[in-house]
Design an enzyme around this catalytic site. Sequence first.
Site, mmCIF file in Angstrom:
data_model
loop_
_atom_site.group_PDB
_atom_site.id
_atom_site.type_symbol
_atom_site.label_atom_id
_atom_site.label_comp_id
_atom_site.label_asym_id
_atom_site.label_seq_id
_atom_site.Cartn_x
_atom_site.Cartn_y
_atom_site.Cartn_z
ATOM 1 N N ASP A 2 -2.185 4.174 -5.112
ATOM 2 C CA ASP A 2 -2.619 2.768 -3.737
ATOM 3 C C ASP A 2 -2.406 1.625 -3.849
ATOM 4 O O ASP A 2 -1.720 0.862 -2.347
ATOM 5 C CB ASP A 2 -3.930 3.264 -4.149
ATOM 6 C CG ASP A 2 -5.138 2.677 -3.265
ATOM 7 O OD1 ASP A 2 -4.732 3.137 -1.409
ATOM 8 O OD2 ASP A 2 -6.039 1.451 -3.754
ATOM 9 N N HIS A 9 0.685 -1.056 0.183
ATOM 10 C CA HIS A 9 0.054 -0.447 0.308
ATOM 11 C C HIS A 9 0.602 1.171 0.055
ATOM 12 O O HIS A 9 1.503 1.484 0.769
ATOM 13 C CB HIS A 9 -1.290 0.386 1.413
ATOM 14 C CG HIS A 9 -1.502 1.364 1.373
ATOM 15 N ND1 HIS A 9 -2.515 1.814 0.680
ATOM 16 C CD2 HIS A 9 -1.961 1.960 2.569
ATOM 17 C CE1 HIS A 9 -2.616 2.820 0.730
ATOM 18 N NE2 HIS A 9 -2.987 3.191 2.337
ATOM 19 N N ARG A 15 17.866 13.993 12.386
ATOM 20 C CA ARG A 15 18.192 15.651 12.322
ATOM 21 C C ARG A 15 19.658 15.575 11.606
ATOM 22 O O ARG A 15 20.240 16.463 10.709
ATOM 23 C CB ARG A 15 18.095 17.150 13.159
ATOM 24 C CG ARG A 15 17.242 16.492 14.410
ATOM 25 C CD ARG A 15 16.876 17.382 14.844
ATOM 26 N NE ARG A 15 16.839 19.236 14.326
ATOM 27 C CZ ARG A 15 16.735 19.907 15.481
ATOM 28 N NH1 ARG A 15 17.094 19.653 16.420
ATOM 29 N NH2 ARG A 15 16.400 21.272 15.450
ATOM 30 N N LYS A 37 -0.721 10.638 0.766
ATOM 31 C CA LYS A 37 0.460 10.342 0.024
ATOM 32 C C LYS A 37 0.227 10.879 -1.094
ATOM 33 O O LYS A 37 0.703 11.241 -1.959
ATOM 34 C CB LYS A 37 0.216 8.549 -0.359
ATOM 35 C CG LYS A 37 0.952 8.309 1.776
ATOM 36 C CD LYS A 37 1.077 6.668 1.753
ATOM 37 C CE LYS A 37 -0.827 6.246 1.031
ATOM 38 N NZ LYS A 37 -1.398 6.485 2.651
#
Length: 310
Positions: free
Chosen positions: A177, A138, A243, A159
């Site tokens: 999808d 997915h 980071r 998405k």
Amino acid sequence: MAKVTANDLLERFQLELLSGEEGIHRSITTSDISRPGIEMAGFFTYYPAKRLQLLGRTELSFYKQLSPVDKEERMSKLCTYDTPGIIISRGLEVPPELLKASEKVGVPVLRSNITTTRLSSMLTNFLESQLAPTTAVHGVLVDIYGIGVLITGSSGVGKSETALDLVRRGHRLVADDSVEIRREHEDTLVGRSPELIQHLLEIRGLGIINVMTLFGAGAVRPFKRIALCVNLELWDQKKVYDRLGLSEDYLRIMNVDIPKLTIPVRPGRNLAVIIEVAAMNFRLKRLGINAAQQFSDRLNDVIEEGEQEF
């Protein structure tokens, strides 16, 4: 795993069916091709009957030297109920003993004008592609600067909207999808869209749109090798996100590890630009340029110099 038959080869490579039409829909279960040279000499102890058999000039030249009795024996042993098909290359003449034996057990005999070595390579590549292990994930697959980026995340995280923004920026959609993934080699995953939803993108509140119709043929592509995974997740204040970019995470799909980045989603963040830069940075890393590592090295040098002064 897809089903491949001799009939598929007949259509794909424009082969000529000579006999054994009854078995044209036999399943081919392996991509390995057998050239039965030693079998022509009479050694069938380890005969790989379940493989596609390819006869070229070498095998048939030796076969012509056999006695009539040996010719019939060799071909009757070559054609079994497990054999998915026999292909003659170079447009060579087919022995009548082969036609007779193939009709008896229903083994399709096909002929091609392509040279033996080239035909063997073409058949192997086609079968490896079709018989490769397959799964579905997915997510959304987009080609960004030549990098196949698989965008994953929970439903509703954005998405498809991000993919739409990427397409508007000139990148190409592969699948939305549901992404069908094949492991075509030991470390190669290739993604494509199910035929039913090919070129389609679903945007909540807008509905289903056809990307190729709206943005043109250059906005889509049928398949792409997956090189990077970007996972979108809602920003969690309690979670510590990377980071610097020094830590590496991977997504394992069918025993193949794909580099994975986790991007926290919150209002105001331009996800399309972030993923675009992630793809470019990934390309730089493959070229040996790692900005995070260079910064870390410079920082360590500064710290060492400071310690030496004291």
